[in-house]
Design a protein around this motif. Structure first.
Motif, mmCIF file in Angstrom:
data_model
loop_
_atom_site.group_PDB
_atom_site.id
_atom_site.type_symbol
_atom_site.label_atom_id
_atom_site.label_comp_id
_atom_site.label_asym_id
_atom_site.label_seq_id
_atom_site.Cartn_x
_atom_site.Cartn_y
_atom_site.Cartn_z
ATOM 1 N N VAL A 299 0.935 -1.225 0.092
ATOM 2 C CA VAL A 299 0.077 -0.127 -0.115
ATOM 3 C C VAL A 299 0.825 1.396 0.134
ATOM 4 O O VAL A 299 1.628 1.495 0.885
ATOM 5 N N GLU A 300 0.635 2.084 -0.977
ATOM 6 C CA GLU A 300 1.457 3.483 -1.042
ATOM 7 C C GLU A 300 0.632 4.591 -0.954
ATOM 8 O O GLU A 300 -0.323 4.715 -2.046
ATOM 9 N N VAL A 301 0.551 5.113 0.115
ATOM 10 C CA VAL A 301 -0.690 6.069 0.352
ATOM 11 C C VAL A 301 0.168 7.580 1.116
ATOM 12 O O VAL A 301 1.087 7.473 1.308
ATOM 13 N N SER A 302 -0.778 8.584 1.119
ATOM 14 C CA SER A 302 -0.439 9.723 1.809
ATOM 15 C C SER A 302 -0.658 9.953 3.340
ATOM 16 O O SER A 302 -0.844 10.972 3.748
ATOM 17 N N ASP A 303 -0.891 8.770 3.871
ATOM 18 C CA ASP A 303 -1.159 8.688 5.291
ATOM 19 C C ASP A 303 -0.031 9.570 6.339
ATOM 20 O O ASP A 303 -0.478 10.313 7.113
ATOM 21 N N CYS A 304 1.148 9.412 5.747
ATOM 22 C CA CYS A 304 2.304 10.178 6.713
ATOM 23 C C CYS A 304 2.000 11.679 6.563
ATOM 24 O O CYS A 304 2.385 12.179 7.581
ATOM 25 N N SER A 305 1.672 12.208 5.406
ATOM 26 C CA SER A 305 1.498 13.850 5.288
ATOM 27 C C SER A 305 0.020 14.316 5.393
ATOM 28 O O SER A 305 -0.106 15.440 5.602
ATOM 29 N N HIS A 306 -0.869 13.378 5.670
ATOM 30 C CA HIS A 306 -2.291 13.820 5.901
ATOM 31 C C HIS A 306 -2.864 12.684 7.111
ATOM 32 O O HIS A 306 -3.837 12.343 6.677
#
Length: 257
Positions: free
Chosen positions: A38-45
């Motif tokens: 899974v490659e997602v934007s969770d770290c920045s958002h």
């Protein structure tokens, strides 16, 4: 994780949404058990939470995956900030049957749905790619489904790269895809002398919207394997043209012949 064997030669891997299970764990259990695809934007958002969720879809009468993309705060995994990525993939730690090696034929099928008001930009918005791992050409995807809104022309393009440059091999108006469940069937014979067969059809009435069949170099120099990616990966350089999006996906299936 669902596998079935057909005539002892075809191996089918299926990924279907199931709201009774945690989304990321479900995806990983099929595409790379014990690892993370899974490659997602969770770290920045982090305030939003998971950028891939699940919901019930009334028209399909089943659970589906929801891939979220936000114009503000989302990035490419906190590594690149001029683009955002919400994708799933197979990779080196995935089972062999979901990795394409030279001489193999793989069939990929899935459903996706863009919102009726979906907005692309003059930059790139990709919803599917076939990429190599290994070798000097693996940064350039071999196959890409790209959505664009450029010079007042909204298009859905199938793009292909033989080596390090990419060209459109099939293109049509984006409008018929919007607000509809789209069925995709993609047959790839991997190798220097490979083959690609693609059909995208509207599920509601089976109307074919875009297709391509041809003999192509479906390989990259010194590649270890080629693999699929799905989701929404887009440039933020023209952020004023974009809006927050939810792209729906369902019924992923990979068949290794």
């Amino acid at each position: 994780m669902l596998f079935k064997q057909d005539r002892a030669v075809d191996v089918v891997t299926q990924l279907q949404a199931d709201r009774s299970k945690k989304t990321y764990e479900l995806i990983n259990s099929v595409l790379s058990p014990g690892h993370n695809v899974v490659e997602v934007s969770d770290c920045s958002h982090p305030s939003f939470g998971d950028h891939i969720t699940q919901q019930y879809d009334d028209s399909l009468e089943k659970d589906v995956f929801v891939f979220h993309a936000h114009v503000e705060k989302d990035t490419d995994r906190c590594k690149k900030f001029d683009r955002s990525r919400t994708e799933i993939k197979t990779y080196g730690k995935s089972p062999e049957q979901v990795l394409g090696t030279s001489g193999e034929t793989h069939i990929y099928t899935w459903l996706f749905k863009l919102d009726k008001n979906f907005q692309a930009s003059s930059g790139f918005t990709h919803i599917h790619q076939i990429k190599a791992v290994g070798g000097p050409e693996d940064k350039m995807p071999t196959l890409t489904y790209t959505l664009r809104d450029k010079n007042d022309k909204k298009s859905f393009d199938i793009r292909f790269s033989k080596f390090l440059t990419q060209e459109s091999i099939a293109s049509t108006d984006l409008e018929p895809f919007l607000g509809e469940w789209i069925m995709v069937k993609e047959i790839i014979t991997y190798g220097e002398e490979g083959k690609l067969e693609v059909t995208l059809s509207r599920k509601r009435d089976q109307k074919e919207l875009l297709s391509y069949t041809g003999n192509l170099r479906m390989w990259k120099t010194k590649a270890q394997f080629l693999r699929p990616k799905w989701g929404i990966y887009r440039s933020l350089k023209h952020a004023g043209q974009l809006r927050d999006e939810q792209v729906l996906f369902a019924d992923f299936e990979i068949t290794q012949l």
